[in-house]
Design a protein around this motif. Structure first.
Motif, PDB file in Angstrom:
ATOM      1  N   THR A 110      -9.362   2.990   4.996  1.00  0.00           N
ATOM      2  CA  THR A 110      -8.626   3.799   4.026  1.00  0.00           C
ATOM      3  C   THR A 110      -7.650   2.936   3.236  1.00  0.00           C
ATOM      4  O   THR A 110      -7.493   3.093   2.018  1.00  0.00           O
ATOM      5  N   ALA A 148      -7.713   2.283  -0.745  1.00  0.00           N
ATOM      6  CA  ALA A 148      -6.540   2.553  -1.582  1.00  0.00           C
ATOM      7  C   ALA A 148      -6.218   1.361  -2.479  1.00  0.00           C
ATOM      8  O   ALA A 148      -5.913   1.529  -3.665  1.00  0.00           O
ATOM      9  N   ASP A 206      -4.313   8.155  -8.921  1.00  0.00           N
ATOM     10  CA  ASP A 206      -4.312   9.421  -8.184  1.00  0.00           C
ATOM     11  C   ASP A 206      -5.013   9.285  -6.836  1.00  0.00           C
ATOM     12  O   ASP A 206      -4.526   9.769  -5.815  1.00  0.00           O
ATOM     13  N   GLU A 236      -2.873   7.146  -4.475  1.00  0.00           N
ATOM     14  CA  GLU A 236      -1.724   7.878  -3.944  1.00  0.00           C
ATOM     15  C   GLU A 236      -2.157   8.864  -2.859  1.00  0.00           C
ATOM     16  O   GLU A 236      -1.478   9.000  -1.835  1.00  0.00           O
ATOM     17  N   ALA A 237      -3.269   9.537  -3.083  1.00  0.00           N
ATOM     18  CA  ALA A 237      -3.755  10.498  -2.088  1.00  0.00           C
ATOM     19  C   ALA A 237      -4.135   9.794  -0.786  1.00  0.00           C
ATOM     20  O   ALA A 237      -3.826  10.275   0.310  1.00  0.00           O
ATOM     21  N   ILE A 264      -3.052   6.832   0.337  1.00  0.00           N
ATOM     22  CA  ILE A 264      -1.871   6.271   0.981  1.00  0.00           C
ATOM     23  C   ILE A 264      -1.049   7.373   1.649  1.00  0.00           C
ATOM     24  O   ILE A 264      -0.541   7.214   2.762  1.00  0.00           O
ATOM     25  N   GLY A 265      -0.927   8.500   0.996  1.00  0.00           N
ATOM     26  CA  GLY A 265      -0.132   9.594   1.543  1.00  0.00           C
ATOM     27  C   GLY A 265      -0.610  10.079   2.886  1.00  0.00           C
ATOM     28  O   GLY A 265       0.183  10.517   3.728  1.00  0.00           O
ATOM     29  N   ASP A 266      -1.909   9.989   3.123  1.00  0.00           N
ATOM     30  CA  ASP A 266      -2.466  10.452   4.392  1.00  0.00           C
ATOM     31  C   ASP A 266      -2.014   9.595   5.567  1.00  0.00           C
ATOM     32  O   ASP A 266      -1.962  10.047   6.704  1.00  0.00           O
ATOM     33  N   ASP A 267      -1.703   8.323   5.302  1.00  0.00           N
ATOM     34  CA  ASP A 267      -1.482   7.389   6.401  1.00  0.00           C
ATOM     35  C   ASP A 267      -0.068   6.825   6.515  1.00  0.00           C
ATOM     36  O   ASP A 267       0.266   6.179   7.499  1.00  0.00           O
ATOM     37  N   VAL A 268       0.770   7.072   5.515  1.00  0.00           N
ATOM     38  CA  VAL A 268       2.088   6.431   5.501  1.00  0.00           C
ATOM     39  C   VAL A 268       2.907   6.752   6.744  1.00  0.00           C
ATOM     40  O   VAL A 268       3.503   5.866   7.365  1.00  0.00           O
ATOM     41  N   ALA A 269       2.949   8.024   7.137  1.00  0.00           N
ATOM     42  CA  ALA A 269       3.810   8.410   8.259  1.00  0.00           C
ATOM     43  C   ALA A 269       3.409   7.701   9.546  1.00  0.00           C
ATOM     44  O   ALA A 269       4.257   7.212  10.295  1.00  0.00           O
TER      45      ALA A 269
END
Length: 291
Positions: free
Chosen positions: A258, A262, A272, A275-276, A278-283
Motif C-alpha cells: 500500500t 501510494a 486523491d 491520500e486515500a 495513506i490515510g488507511d495506514d497512518v495511525a
C-alpha cells in the motif's frame, strides 16, 4: 486437507506432534502467520506432555515470538522475548543465534538501536560450530552494519551468508539471504548488484512456492525501479507483488505494498488516490518509529 486427516488418524501424541509440525512448516513457508498461531499452541501443549519432552528453550518458543511480530499482534513483545532468548547463556548457541536474528530485525524496525547494538556485540562473540548458526550470526552482523556501522562490512557479511546458504542447500535460507543482501548494496549505491540479488531472491522463492518471500522480493524490485524513476516497471512489479500477497496470510505484506502504491500515485500526480491510501495506514504506522 491431508494434514488434518493425518492428525485425526494419529494414534499417539508423538504422531500428532509430527503432523502438526509438518503443517506448521508448510504454512510458515507460505506466510500464513494468522493460521499458524493456534497450531503452535496445540504443538506446545502436546510437547509439554510426558510423551514429548521439551526443553525450556525450543523452536516453538521462537516461532511464537515471531508470530507476535509477523501478525502485528505485539511488536515490542516479540522484541523483548527474542532478546531474552538471545541473551540467555543457558540456551544453546543455535537457539541464541536464531533468536538474535529476530531480535535484530525487530529492534531495527522499531528503532531500538541500543538493543540492536547489544545483540550485535554479544552474538558476534558466540562460537557456533554449525554452519547454519554461523549464517545466522552473520545475518545479525549484516543488519547491524547496514543500520549503524560500516556498509562495506554489511555487504561482505551478506555475501558470506549467501555463500553459506548455497553450500547448505537451504532454499528458504538462500531466498532470505539474497533479499537481506539487497539493503547494503542499495545503500552503497550499487543498484545493479541490488537488482541482481532481488531478481534471484524472487526466482528462488517462486520456484519453491514460498509466496511470502516471493511477495517481499517483488516488492523490493518495485522499490528499486521506483528509485530509478522507472514508474512503469515499478508498477508492473508492484502488481506482481500484489498478486503474490493474496496468497500470504499476514497483513504486513499488503501494508508494505500500500505504501509503494501510494508513492507511485504521488509520482503520477494522482493525489486523491495517494491520500486515500495513506490515510488507511497512518495511525497504525505511527507505532513504528522508523516508518
Amino acid at each position: 486437507n491431508s494434514f488434518e486427516l493425518a492428525f485425526e488418524a494419529s494414534a499417539s501424541d508423538e504422531e500428532r506432534f509430527r503432523t502438526l509440525s509438518g503443517r506448521i512448516t508448510a504454512l510458515h513457508d507460505a506466510g500464513f502467520w494468522t493460521e499458524i498461531g493456534p497450531l503452535v499452541e496445540q504443538a506446545v501443549a502436546l510437547s509439554d506432555r510426558r510423551s514429548v519432552g521439551r526443553s525450556r528453550h525450543s523452536d516453538l518458543e521462537l516461532l511464537q515470538t515471531e508470530i507476535l511480530w509477523r501478525s502485528e499482534a505485539d511488536w515490542r513483545g516479540s522484541l523483548d522475548h527474542s532478546l531474552a532468548c538471545a541473551f540467555d547463556a543457558a540456551a544453546s548457541p543455535g537457539h541464541r543465534a536464531r533468536a538474535a536474528v529476530l531480535a535484530a530485525i525487530t529492534s531495527s524496525q522499531l528503532a531500538r538501536y541500543p538493543e540492536l547494538t547489544r545483540v550485535h556485540t554479544e552474538i558476534a562473540a558466540i562460537h557456533c560450530s554449525e554452519l547454519e548458526d554461523r549464517a545466522r550470526i552473520l545475518s545479525v552482523v549484516t543488519i547491524y552494519h547496514a543500520e549503524l556501522g560500516s556498509l562495506d562490512i554489511a555487504a561482505e557479511s551478506a555475501e558470506r551468508v549467501i555463500a553459506i546458504e548455497r553450500e547448505l542447500g537451504s532454499v528458504g535460507g538462500l531466498a532470505r539471504a539474497l533479499r537481506f543482501a539487497v539493503i547494503p548494496f542499495r545503500y552503497r549505491g550499487e543498484p545493479e548488484r541490488a537488482m541482481q540479488l532481488a531478481h534471484e531472491a524472487l526466482h528462488v522463492a517462486e520456484r519453491y512456492q514460498m509466496f511470502g518471500d516471493a511477495a517481499y522480493s517483488a516488492d523490493v524490485l518495485s522499490t528499486l525501479f521506483l528509485e530509478r524513476e522507472d514508474i512503469s516497471a515499478s508498477r508492473e512489479w508492484l502488481e506482481h507483488a500484489e498478486r503474490l500477497a493474496t496468497r500470504v496470510g499476514a497483513p504486513y505484506m499488503r501494508d508494505s505494498l500500500t505504501v509503494v502504491r501510494a508513492v507511485l500515485s504521488l509520482a503520477e500526480g494522482d493525489l486523491d488516490t495517494a491520500e486515500a491510501l495513506i490515510g488507511d495506514d497512518v495511525a497504525r504506522y505511527a507505532q513504528m518509529p522508523t516508518v
